[in-house]
Design a protein around this motif. Structure first.
Motif, PDB file in Angstrom:
ATOM      1  N   ARG A   2       0.832  -1.203   0.000  1.00  0.00           N
ATOM      2  CA  ARG A   2       0.000   0.000   0.000  1.00  0.00           C
ATOM      3  C   ARG A   2       0.864   1.248   0.000  1.00  0.00           C
ATOM      4  NH1 ARG A   2      -4.501   0.319   4.558  1.00  0.00           N
ATOM      5  NH2 ARG A   2      -3.079  -1.016   5.757  1.00  0.00           N
ATOM      6  N   PHE A   3       0.269   2.333  -0.468  1.00  0.00           N
ATOM      7  CA  PHE A   3       0.895   3.648  -0.389  1.00  0.00           C
ATOM      8  C   PHE A   3       0.334   4.372   0.833  1.00  0.00           C
ATOM      9  CE2 PHE A   3       1.413   2.423  -4.762  1.00  0.00           C
ATOM     10  CZ  PHE A   3       2.699   2.864  -5.066  1.00  0.00           C
ATOM     11  N   TRP A   4       1.235   4.994   1.569  1.00  0.00           N
ATOM     12  CA  TRP A   4       0.882   5.702   2.796  1.00  0.00           C
ATOM     13  C   TRP A   4       1.361   7.146   2.689  1.00  0.00           C
ATOM     14  CZ3 TRP A   4      -0.883   2.641   7.149  1.00  0.00           C
ATOM     15  CH2 TRP A   4      -0.847   1.265   6.915  1.00  0.00           C
ATOM     16  N   VAL A   5       0.500   8.080   3.077  1.00  0.00           N
ATOM     17  CA  VAL A   5       0.892   9.483   3.202  1.00  0.00           C
ATOM     18  C   VAL A   5       0.490   9.945   4.593  1.00  0.00           C
ATOM     19  CG1 VAL A   5       0.417  11.852   2.463  1.00  0.00           C
ATOM     20  CG2 VAL A   5       0.831  10.076   0.749  1.00  0.00           C
ATOM     21  N   VAL A   6       1.454  10.521   5.304  1.00  0.00           N
ATOM     22  CA  VAL A   6       1.185  11.112   6.607  1.00  0.00           C
ATOM     23  C   VAL A   6       1.439  12.610   6.492  1.00  0.00           C
ATOM     24  CG1 VAL A   6       3.539  10.644   7.458  1.00  0.00           C
ATOM     25  CG2 VAL A   6       1.659  10.967   9.097  1.00  0.00           C
ATOM     26  N   ASN A   7       0.588  13.412   7.134  1.00  0.00           N
ATOM     27  CA  ASN A   7       0.611  14.853   6.894  1.00  0.00           C
ATOM     28  C   ASN A   7       0.044  15.590   8.103  1.00  0.00           C
ATOM     29  OD1 ASN A   7      -1.068  17.259   4.855  1.00  0.00           O
ATOM     30  ND2 ASN A   7       1.125  17.137   5.171  1.00  0.00           N
ATOM     31  N   THR A   8       0.253  16.909   8.109  1.00  0.00           N
ATOM     32  CA  THR A   8      -0.290  17.784   9.143  1.00  0.00           C
ATOM     33  C   THR A   8      -1.238  18.790   8.519  1.00  0.00           C
ATOM     34  OG1 THR A   8       1.829  17.682  10.315  1.00  0.00           O
ATOM     35  CG2 THR A   8       0.263  19.355  11.038  1.00  0.00           C
ATOM     36  N   VAL A  16      -3.368   8.813   5.403  1.00  0.00           N
ATOM     37  CA  VAL A  16      -4.268   8.320   4.363  1.00  0.00           C
ATOM     38  C   VAL A  16      -3.520   7.244   3.574  1.00  0.00           C
ATOM     39  CG1 VAL A  16      -5.708  10.378   4.140  1.00  0.00           C
ATOM     40  CG2 VAL A  16      -3.592  10.218   2.826  1.00  0.00           C
ATOM     41  N   THR A  17      -4.258   6.302   3.006  1.00  0.00           N
ATOM     42  CA  THR A  17      -3.655   5.188   2.282  1.00  0.00           C
ATOM     43  C   THR A  17      -4.388   4.960   0.964  1.00  0.00           C
ATOM     44  OG1 THR A  17      -5.078   3.537   3.353  1.00  0.00           O
ATOM     45  CG2 THR A  17      -2.983   4.060   4.429  1.00  0.00           C
ATOM     46  N   ALA A  18      -3.693   4.248   0.051  1.00  0.00           N
ATOM     47  CA  ALA A  18      -4.290   3.894  -1.237  1.00  0.00           C
ATOM     48  C   ALA A  18      -3.626   2.638  -1.759  1.00  0.00           C
ATOM     49  CB  ALA A  18      -4.133   5.040  -2.246  1.00  0.00           C
ATOM     50  N   GLU A  19      -4.397   1.811  -2.457  1.00  0.00           N
ATOM     51  CA  GLU A  19      -3.826   0.642  -3.117  1.00  0.00           C
ATOM     52  C   GLU A  19      -3.043   1.056  -4.349  1.00  0.00           C
ATOM     53  OE1 GLU A  19      -4.006  -2.362  -1.827  1.00  0.00           O
ATOM     54  OE2 GLU A  19      -5.200  -1.602  -0.142  1.00  0.00           O
ATOM     55  N   ARG A  20      -3.494   2.102  -5.008  1.00  0.00           N
ATOM     56  CA  ARG A  20      -2.847   2.625  -6.205  1.00  0.00           C
ATOM     57  C   ARG A  20      -2.551   4.098  -5.967  1.00  0.00           C
ATOM     58  NH1 ARG A  20      -5.955   3.333 -10.094  1.00  0.00           N
ATOM     59  NH2 ARG A  20      -4.537   2.964 -11.836  1.00  0.00           N
ATOM     60  N   PRO A  21      -1.427   4.599  -6.431  1.00  0.00           N
ATOM     61  CA  PRO A  21      -1.114   6.006  -6.169  1.00  0.00           C
ATOM     62  C   PRO A  21      -2.104   6.971  -6.812  1.00  0.00           C
ATOM     63  CG  PRO A  21       0.445   5.050  -7.723  1.00  0.00           C
ATOM     64  CD  PRO A  21      -0.355   3.910  -7.175  1.00  0.00           C
ATOM     65  N   GLU A  22      -2.737   6.558  -7.900  1.00  0.00           N
ATOM     66  CA  GLU A  22      -3.726   7.424  -8.541  1.00  0.00           C
ATOM     67  C   GLU A  22      -4.991   7.555  -7.700  1.00  0.00           C
ATOM     68  OE1 GLU A  22      -2.361   4.765  -9.860  1.00  0.00           O
ATOM     69  OE2 GLU A  22      -1.230   5.351 -11.650  1.00  0.00           O
ATOM     70  N   GLY A  23      -5.099   6.738  -6.667  1.00  0.00           N
ATOM     71  CA  GLY A  23      -6.250   6.786  -5.786  1.00  0.00           C
ATOM     72  C   GLY A  23      -7.282   5.723  -6.162  1.00  0.00           C
ATOM     73  N   PRO A  24      -8.410   5.728  -5.455  1.00  0.00           N
ATOM     74  CA  PRO A  24      -8.789   6.726  -4.457  1.00  0.00           C
ATOM     75  C   PRO A  24      -8.006   6.569  -3.151  1.00  0.00           C
ATOM     76  CG  PRO A  24     -10.406   4.972  -4.518  1.00  0.00           C
ATOM     77  CD  PRO A  24      -9.449   4.696  -5.643  1.00  0.00           C
ATOM     78  N   TRP A  25      -7.752   7.703  -2.507  1.00  0.00           N
ATOM     79  CA  TRP A  25      -7.104   7.712  -1.203  1.00  0.00           C
ATOM     80  C   TRP A  25      -8.170   7.701  -0.117  1.00  0.00           C
ATOM     81  CZ3 TRP A  25      -1.801   7.659  -0.193  1.00  0.00           C
ATOM     82  CH2 TRP A  25      -0.985   7.687  -1.333  1.00  0.00           C
TER      83      TRP A  25
END
Length: 515
Positions: A86-92, A102-111
């Motif tokens: 999975r793709f993971w993005v952590v943010n403030t 937030v996570t996504a199976e594909r980078p194009e989303g959906p997230w």
């Protein structure tokens, strides 16, 4: 041998974070007050990047409009990682909610929708041990780098947070990234502030819990006090290429103008190689303007179309709006073949006006549109924030050039126009400086660039600009903040239809390609 030119993603693309999945690279950047948030890029060679979407592209992913939203608020430095398929993005979200994943199976989303973390601070990072233990490094509320063991699926803190290593003694240690490389854990951070003193430093430990040892050569990278064309180098992330080489993405700026020089495009994304010394420390040379590309196939991507005719069912991912973009404020279907903007606020000086723009990515460029204001008011705007912007506006039977610089508002030119569509153009060109002298008072000779505002086509034989303005007042050093210029369309009264929008780099300018 192929050479690449820095920046690899030009214009307002700060705080880059990168990951590799197989032979593909993915990169995200900060978006601050703009929606959609966190632009997402794809590359096969670390040099050519295609804007494939935005991580936060649904209003329900964040409270929008952001509570208490202001310029340079919103979404701060993200981290992107690929782990366990999975793709993971952590943010403030600095204006509401704090840190989230937030996570996504594909980078194009959906997230996914956000999973909120019970951690207070900014610039979060994710790293995993082989047994699945997840660590979140971040810049703590009291300053310094903190670390916590978390459950990223549920947002729970399992251990910590506790203080780790906080740099070599420069101000504002932040932007941590944690890596397991060989037998060591490395902690890469930024310090010195995101201005001219910006730098990159590194420490290592046998365990994420420490103790941490700073590199003897810290700061690892800084252009502070140099005459290099690239300045403010920092906020870096590391990635390893399939051939085993290491690379660093980081932010920097390209200042222009008479002293003290200023930057207008915002903080951009740069690429530089990384070596390792015999003691196991990373070594980074000053960021080059031109350098041999990574040793793999060359994968250019199609350049974005210069002209958008608004004949697609959705807006392209590079179109952004400050604070929010309510569904009722714009339409591609009410007037097919046009972008229709409905004013939701009275003026450009309030967060409620309707604006759709794109990042300025070249020091020399042209932006134009064909619009029908009808009974409304709107036009072209070059925006740094809600208190620093220039407009070429149509409405009430005339075209006018307006400027706001802090508390100062002024209409600089007016020209009557007949009812119906009008073509508006803004050109931006680098200023040719004159030698310094006691009589150096002409702003047009000292600023970083000059913005000219035209009614019609500037290439017509009889074309003359309505007004020319010094670009320094739309620079970060004047306005303050973390963003760069955005050029786009707006409506402040009624509804305004835009038949097309065109953004073209100057054919003979120094910036010869889109990022």
């Amino acid at each position: 041998m192929h050479l690449y030119q820095n920046p690899v993603i030009s214009g307002f693309h700060p705080d880059p974070s990168v990951c590799r999945a197989g032979d593909d690279y993915y990169l995200v950047c900060s978006s601050f007050e703009y929606f959609p948030g966190l632009p997402l890029y794809h590359s096969r060679d670390l040099v050519h990047w295609e804007h494939i979407g935005n991580v936060l592209d649904r209003p329900d992913q964040l409270p929008l409009p952001l509570p208490g939203a202001k310029a340079s608020g919103g979404c701060y430095a993200p981290t992107i990682r690929h782990h366990d398929g999975r793709f993971w993005v952590v943010n403030t979200n600095i204006d509401g909610g704090g840190n989230f994943v937030v996570t996504a199976e594909r980078p194009e989303g959906p997230w996914s929708d956000p999973v909120w973390l019970d951690l207070t601070g900014i610039d979060p990072d994710l790293a995993w041990e082989e047994d699945g233990t997840c660590w979140c490094a971040f810049s703590g509320p009291a300053g310094g780098i903190n670390l916590a063991r978390i459950d990223p699926e549920r947002g729970r803190v399992l251990e910590g947070p506790f203080a780790t290593w906080s740099g070599s003694g420069l101000k504002f240690p932040e932007a941590p990234h944690l890596y397991r490389i060989g037998d060591w854990w490395y902690l890469l951070i930024a310090e010195g502030g995101t201005e001219r003193g910006h730098s990159v430093s590194v420490a290592r430990s046998r365990s994420p819990r420490g103790p941490w040892e700073g590199a003897p050569a810290n700061p690892l990278l800084s252009h502070s006090g140099t005459a290099r064309a690239i300045q403010n180098t920092g906020h870096a992330d590391l990635v390893r290429a399939p051939d085993g080489s290491w690379w660093m993405v980081l932010l920097g700026v390209r200042p222009r103008g008479f002293t003290p020089d200023v930057h207008v495009l915002g903080r951009e994304t740069f690429l530089t190689p990384v070596e390792w010394d015999e003691d196991g420390w990373p070594v980074v040379a000053p960021v080059p303007e031109t350098h041999p590309a990574p040793a793999r196939a060359w994968h250019p991507v199609p350049a974005p179309a210069a002209r958008d005719d608004f004949d697609t069912p959705a807006l392209a991912p590079h179109w952004i709006s400050p604070f929010a973009r309510p569904a009722h404020s714009w339409s591609l279907t009410e007037r097919p073949g046009s972008l229709l903007l409905h004013a939701t606020g009275p003026t450009l000086d309030t967060p409620g006006y309707t604006f759709v723009g794109r990042r300025q990515q070249h020091h020399d460029c042209r932006a134009g549109t064909l619009l029908d204001a009808g009974t409304g008011t709107g036009g072209l705007c070059v925006r740094l924030d809600e208190a620093h912007h220039y407009e070429l506006e149509a409405g009430d039977g005339e075209v006018r050039v307006r400027a706001r610089i802090g508390p100062l508002h002024r209409t600089l030119a007016r020209r009557p126009v007949p009812a119906g569509p009008v073509r508006l153009t803004v050109t931006v060109r680098t200023t040719r400086l004159v030698p310094a002298s006691p009589h150096l008072t002409d702003g047009g000779t000292t600023g970083p660039d000059t913005l000219a505002f035209w009614l019609g086509d500037p290439d017509a034989p009889d074309a003359r600009p309505l007004a020319e303005l010094d670009g320094r007042y739309l620079s970060t050093e004047v306005a303050c903040g973390f963003t760069g210029r955005v050029i786009g369309m707006y409506a402040t009264r009624g509804s305004v239809a835009f038949d097309w929008f065109e953004y073209v780099p100057a054919p003979h300018g120094e910036d010869h390609r889109l990022g």
